[in-house]
Design an enzyme around this catalytic site. Structure first.
Site, short mmCIF file in Angstrom:
data_model
loop_
_atom_site.label_atom_id
_atom_site.label_comp_id
_atom_site.label_asym_id
_atom_site.label_seq_id
_atom_site.Cartn_x
_atom_site.Cartn_y
_atom_site.Cartn_z
N LEU A 47 11.73 -20.20 -4.48
CA LEU A 47 10.61 -19.21 -3.85
C LEU A 47 9.63 -19.42 -4.80
CD1 LEU A 47 9.99 -16.56 -1.76
CD2 LEU A 47 10.57 -15.03 -3.91
N ASP A 83 0.76 -1.30 0.14
CA ASP A 83 0.02 -0.01 -0.12
C ASP A 83 0.76 1.13 0.00
OD1 ASP A 83 -2.49 1.44 0.11
OD2 ASP A 83 -2.53 1.16 2.27
N HIS A 131 2.70 3.48 -9.05
CA HIS A 131 2.62 1.93 -9.26
C HIS A 131 3.96 1.41 -9.92
CE1 HIS A 131 -1.28 2.11 -7.50
NE2 HIS A 131 -1.78 2.84 -8.89
C1 FPP Z 1 -1.83 0.10 -3.54
O1 FPP Z 1 -1.42 1.46 -3.44
C2 FPP Z 1 -1.17 -0.49 -4.66
C3 FPP Z 1 -1.88 -1.14 -5.71
C4 FPP Z 1 -3.28 -1.26 -5.65
C5 FPP Z 1 -1.34 -1.61 -6.73
C6 FPP Z 1 0.01 -2.65 -6.63
C7 FPP Z 1 0.77 -2.67 -7.77
C8 FPP Z 1 2.07 -2.52 -7.88
C9 FPP Z 1 2.97 -2.37 -6.82
C10 FPP Z 1 2.56 -2.69 -9.28
C11 FPP Z 1 3.56 -3.74 -9.53
C12 FPP Z 1 3.21 -5.15 -9.11
C13 FPP Z 1 3.44 -6.22 -9.61
C14 FPP Z 1 3.13 -7.47 -9.13
C15 FPP Z 1 4.76 -6.17 -10.70
P1 FPP Z 1 -2.32 2.44 -3.52
O2 FPP Z 1 -2.64 3.06 -5.04
O3 FPP Z 1 -3.57 2.23 -2.94
O4 FPP Z 1 -1.88 3.75 -2.81
P2 FPP Z 1 -2.43 4.81 -2.02
O5 FPP Z 1 -3.24 4.16 -0.96
O6 FPP Z 1 -1.41 5.61 -1.27
O7 FPP Z 1 -3.48 5.46 -2.77
#
Ligand code: FPP
Length: 247
Positions: A127, A16, A33
């Site tokens: 892994l 997050d 992201h």
């Molecule tokens: C949450 O942060 C994150 C996500 C919903 C997306 C996670 C995706 C990645 C880390 C991309 C890479 C993934 C892989 C598997 C290569 P948020 O957007 O909710 O953050 P916020 O709470 O600050 O808005």
């Protein structure tokens, strides 16, 4: 110092904070992201030496469909690029990749990349990297119940519990340590059954800032917690671990 448990531990991560990290830098949420991918790479590379045998990361929850379509498309695009570009490196490093969650709503091109990566890495054993996409823990439990009813018909609650546990954890084991970055302290419909006895670790670090040393700190804290599983105090997580000095 290398830490190793006889069988290795299962670590789950709620990644997050991408959006907030990006906004603070004056960047778009999508840039957050993208920066999150580097943190995924660092975590995957640090995990085996810390005794992590299974790593389950939350890339897209079924609730994330409520985000703007452009952000959703970008997340899928980023995951697809990760799989395409990193598959060979993962294989060379002994990483078996698996995606959990619904597959019927994700774009065809991403699905193809998932299937390729799963096939290419199926024999790897260093892994087990599980990426949760279009994932909901409640839905996965409900699906397991429906499947069990289809096979076994009416069963006792105790038997149902044991069959569901088998279905959800046979390949990966229960979650030992659940980490959430980004400062929130919620489970967000993630691995609810599998985390029944998990140790929880929350950090204020945003996911793009998460380093190998943060994983070390979380695993270190896990080792020093007393795991009781409802019984009297017996074991510290550390007593299940073997520590050895790296050469
Ligand atoms: C949450 O942060 C994150 C996500 C919903 C997306 C996670 C995706 C990645 C880390 C991309 C890479 C993934 C892989 C598997 C290569 P948020 O957007 O909710 O953050 P916020 O709470 O600050 O808005």
């Amino acid at each position: 110092m290398k830490i190793r448990e006889e069988a290795g531990i299962h670590v789950a991560i709620i990644m997050d904070g991408n959006g907030r990290w990006a906004t603070r830098q004056g960047l778009s949420r999508v840039a957050g992201h993208r920066a999150g991918v580097a943190a995924v790479r660092r975590t995957v590379e640090s995990a085996p030496d810390l005794g992590v045998r299974v790593l389950t990361i939350y890339a897209f929850s079924s609730d994330n469909w409520a985000r703007p379509a452009q952000e959703v498309e970008s997340i899928f695009w980023i995951i697809r690029a990760f799989l395409r570009l990193e598959c060979e490196r993962l294989r060379k490093n002994g990483v078996r990749l698996e995606v959990i969650g619904r597959r019927d709503r994700i774009p065809r091109a991403l699905l193809r990349e998932i299937e390729n990566a799963e096939k290419a890495t199926a024999m790897e054993r260093t892994l087990h990297l599980r990426i949760a996409i279009d994932y909901s823990a409640q839905a996965s439990i409900a699906e397991a119940v429906v499947a069990v009813q289809g096979i076994a018909g009416e069963v006792t609650a105790e038997r149902m519990r044991s069959i569901i546990t088998q279905r959800l954890t046979a390949d990966c084991g229960d979650v030992d340590l659940l980490i959430r970055t980004g400062g929130e302290k919620r489970l967000s419909d993630y691995l609810l059954w599998e985390s029944a006895y998990a140790e929880l670790f929350f950090t204020d670090r945003m996911w793009p800032e998460f380093e190998g040393s943060d994983l070390v700190a979380a695993v270190y804290e896990f080792r020093h917690r007393e795991r009781r599983f409802g019984a009297v105090p017996v074991l510290k997580a550390s007593s299940m671990l073997v520590a050895e000095t790296a050469q």
